[in-house]
Scaffold this motif. Structure first.
Motif, PDB file in Angstrom:
ATOM      1  N   LYS A   1       0.245   4.343  -2.563  1.00  5.24           N
ATOM      2  CA  LYS A   1       0.135   5.469  -2.468  1.00  5.24           C
ATOM      3  C   LYS A   1       1.198   6.599  -2.841  1.00  5.24           C
ATOM      4  CE  LYS A   1      -0.436   8.304   1.669  1.00  5.24           C
ATOM      5  NZ  LYS A   1      -0.237   8.417   3.314  1.00  5.24           N
ATOM      6  N   ASP A   2       2.323   6.104  -2.991  1.00  7.49           N
ATOM      7  CA  ASP A   2       3.388   6.824  -3.512  1.00  7.49           C
ATOM      8  C   ASP A   2       3.184   7.068  -5.149  1.00  7.49           C
ATOM      9  OD1 ASP A   2       6.217   7.928  -3.268  1.00  7.49           O
ATOM     10  OD2 ASP A   2       6.368   6.415  -5.061  1.00  7.49           O
TER      11      ASP A   2
ATOM     12  N   SER B   1       0.775  -1.346  -0.013  1.00  5.34           N
ATOM     13  CA  SER B   1      -0.048   0.004  -0.020  1.00  5.34           C
ATOM     14  C   SER B   1       0.725   1.379  -0.046  1.00  5.34           C
ATOM     15  CB  SER B   1      -1.159  -0.125   1.043  1.00  5.34           C
ATOM     16  OG  SER B   1      -0.090  -0.148   2.579  1.00  5.34           O
ATOM     17  N   ASP B   2       2.000   1.176   0.646  1.00  4.64           N
ATOM     18  CA  ASP B   2       2.859   2.391   0.379  1.00  4.64           C
ATOM     19  C   ASP B   2       3.531   2.662  -0.968  1.00  4.64           C
ATOM     20  OD1 ASP B   2       2.800   2.632   3.161  1.00  4.64           O
ATOM     21  OD2 ASP B   2       4.705   1.579   3.613  1.00  4.64           O
TER      22      ASP B   2
END
Lengths: 207, 207
Positions: free
Chosen positions: B179-180, B175-176
């Motif tokens: 999102k990035d 998810s990081d």
């Protein structure tokens, strides 16, 4: 012929200081890419069990987009031919009054053709947008992003062709012709921004 | 390689039921056409007496657009390669737990690459839009419609590439990372519709 050039060579020629190919040919190629991508989505929808109920619609749509693609590919060359005709007219001798009159006539005739070619291109691009809407709604979800690219390409083709109409009517003295063609163009453009945006959002939701 | 195919063959392949080339390659080609057309306007501005005062700006711009075009042409193939990598990962054996884990890892790795390729394409298209603005304002008026087509093509490329980012992040579990990349994409998209419309209007006024 441009359509027989490699993609890389076409791009080299587009970037060069030669006047053709230019934006008119690029507009036709964008329209043709738009038609091709909606064809692809149709081709990846027909014959699929989960999409049996839209089979007939997709068959009908791909028939239309393949016809539009063929016509748009012709427009790549038609745009160059029309441009060259205008340039040839400007190059005609202008010594005698008779020559001057002939040259002026040829320029006007050339500019009219150089208006009608992008107008026809714009019309084909608008048809691609209209068909792509149905395909984006009903087509195979797995390739629906291609429907989105289809409408974006066709929309860019439509607005690009419009610029080529605007630039050529500027030199045309027959005001009835100009009024008629600009009227046709406005009809083709009408609602196209909103429609493209709504298909884009529809595609994003179906992704 | 796609770039070595003729324009007509590329369009045939795009329309076919083969999954590649698809919208990702079309996005890269639209970006490359956008870059090429701004290069063309620069090439038709440099060396002209009436445009001597923008000579340096046009020289600098064409250097950038030619670099962007080269990178966008690479993206045509990169998109296909990334797609094939994901497909190959899905095709990996999944009998043992170890195989399942290896396959899942490969899929995740493939999807990340298939996100980063269109993200890079979007970034290049945004750069084309930004440079085309200056060229549309300062370039040779006689070919200014080509600046308009340039920005329309690059904008369609940007939004098309965005769809390919959206579709691939859907399957990514990190998810990081998601999102990035979505954050980077939103920055590239930000203001691009308005900027494209304003360049289009500027071009119409200069026609």
């Amino acid at each position: 012929m441009i359509k027989d050039q490699s993609v890389a060579s076409f791009l080299d020629n587009l970037a060069s200081s030669a006047s053709t190919p230019g934006g008119g040919s690029a507009a036709a190629i964008m329209g043709a890419m738009g038609a091709a991508l909606t064809s692809m989505v149709c081709n990846l929808t027909v014959g699929k069990k989960n999409y049996a109920e839209v089979e007939d619609d997709m068959q009908a749509a791909v028939k239309k987009t393949e016809q539009l693609r063929a016509e748009l590919v012709e427009m790549i060359k038609a745009d160059v031919d029309a441009f060259n005709k205008v340039m040839a007219a400007y190059g005609m001798p202008k010594e005698s009054d008779e020559q001057k009159a002939e040259r002026a006539d040829a320029i006007q005739q050339g500019l009219k053709e150089a208006t009608d070619v992008p107008l026809a291109c714009a019309s084909l691009c608008r048809d691609v947008i209209d068909i792509s809407e149905e395909v984006a709604r009903k087509g195979n979800k797995n390739v629906i992003s291609d429907s989105g690219v289809s409408v974006l390409a066709a929309h860019a083709g439509l607005k690009s062709a419009a610029l080529n109409v605007y630039i050529n009517v500027g030199g045309i003295k027959d005001s009835d012709f100009v009024k008629d063609r600009l009227g046709q163009l406005e009809q083709l453009l009408e609602g196209s921004d909103a429609k493209t945006e709504s298909i884009y959002q529809l595609v994003k939701e179906r992704l």
